[in-house]
Design a protein around this motif. Structure first.
Motif, short mmCIF file in Angstrom:
data_model
loop_
_atom_site.label_atom_id
_atom_site.label_comp_id
_atom_site.label_asym_id
_atom_site.label_seq_id
_atom_site.Cartn_x
_atom_site.Cartn_y
_atom_site.Cartn_z
N ILE A 126 0.94 -1.09 0.02
CA ILE A 126 -0.06 0.04 -0.09
C ILE A 126 0.83 1.17 0.08
N SER A 150 4.15 3.01 7.33
CA SER A 150 2.95 2.30 7.32
C SER A 150 2.74 2.01 9.00
N HIS A 156 -3.69 6.09 8.90
CA HIS A 156 -3.49 6.38 7.54
C HIS A 156 -3.56 5.36 6.67
N THR A 157 -2.79 4.32 7.32
CA THR A 157 -2.51 2.92 6.62
C THR A 157 -4.11 2.25 6.65
N MET A 160 -6.29 3.78 4.05
CA MET A 160 -5.71 3.35 2.82
C MET A 160 -6.23 2.14 2.33
N THR A 163 -10.05 2.34 1.60
CA THR A 163 -10.45 3.14 0.67
C THR A 163 -9.99 2.09 -0.44
N SER A 164 -8.93 1.56 -0.58
CA SER A 164 -8.79 0.39 -1.42
C SER A 164 -9.68 -0.55 -1.95
N SER A 189 -6.38 8.38 -4.63
CA SER A 189 -6.93 8.34 -3.44
C SER A 189 -5.63 8.01 -2.14
N ILE A 190 -5.09 6.93 -2.79
CA ILE A 190 -4.07 6.33 -1.54
C ILE A 190 -2.96 7.77 -1.61
N GLY A 194 -1.85 9.20 1.65
CA GLY A 194 -0.40 8.91 2.06
C GLY A 194 0.38 10.00 2.39
#
Length: 208
Positions: A126, A150, A156-157, A160, A163-164, A189-190, A194
């Motif tokens: 990611i 991460s 945040h991880t 992500m 969202t993924s 988005s990532i 990030g």
């Protein structure tokens, strides 16, 4: 002339839709141009480079020039890192199949160890390309940086990963979007999430 009100909002939305569709088409074209197996990782890096510029506020950058510069300059390194991650993933998959055929307490212990490694693997996946376009490091240092960021910024991880997952489900549900938004909207988005982790990390480093 700047448009205000509802027309201005609709114009900006349509502008972003066109940008995201355009970079998705670039990704498809340059992935195919690289015979897929040599083009997929540089093309992915190219979109991340464009998305990073957008996140920095450079929304009117020359998209093709930015994409091509990253595609060309990171061609070898992105393929080395990309296929290294693929090989690691295959090894973890084979290990999982082997552990499934083991009985007793050893199986439980190995499952715990293996799933811990799988979590770390997903962290690398990611964050790897956002780290690649944001930091300037030695090739294999990017793997270490991806793990570090991460773990240092778990919220945040998780964002992500969620969202993924949601965007992948959306693409499966609406396959008509695949040629235009499948990869680009996921990468943008990532990168946007990030980058916030990178900014926080850099602020901490500057305070020391």
């Amino acid at each position: 002339m700047e448009m205000n009100g509802l027309m201005g909002v609709l114009y900006r939305i349509s502008e972003w839709i066109m940008r995201i569709a355009y970079i998705n088409i670039l990704w498809l074209a340059f992935t195919i141009a690289g015979l897929v197996f040599l083009g997929i990782f540089p093309a992915t890096t190219g979109i991340f480079a464009v998305a990073r510029k957008w996140r920095l506020g450079d929304t009117h950058i020359p998209i093709f020039k930015t994409f091509w510069k990253s595609y060309r300059s990171e061609f070898i390194r992105s393929n080395v890192l990309g296929y290294l991650v693929v090989i690691i993933g295959l090894i973890l998959y084979l290990d999982l199949r082997i552990v499934q055929n083991i009985d007793g307490w050893l199986s439980t212990l190995l499952f715990i160890l293996l799933f811990s490694l799988i979590f770390i693997y997903f962290f690398i996946v990611i964050f790897l390309f956002p780290v690649l376009v944001h930091f300037n490091s030695k090739t294999f240092q990017y793997l270490k940086n991806a793990i570090f960021v991460s773990i240092a910024y778990p919220i945040h991880t998780v964002l992500m990963l969620i969202t993924s997952f949601l965007l992948i489900v959306m693409n499966v549900k609406f396959p008509i979007l695949l040629p235009y938004f499948s990869v680009s909207i996921l990468i943008v988005s990532i990168m946007f999430i990030g980058y916030d982790a990178f900014r926080r990390l850099e602020e901490k480093e500057n305070n020391y």
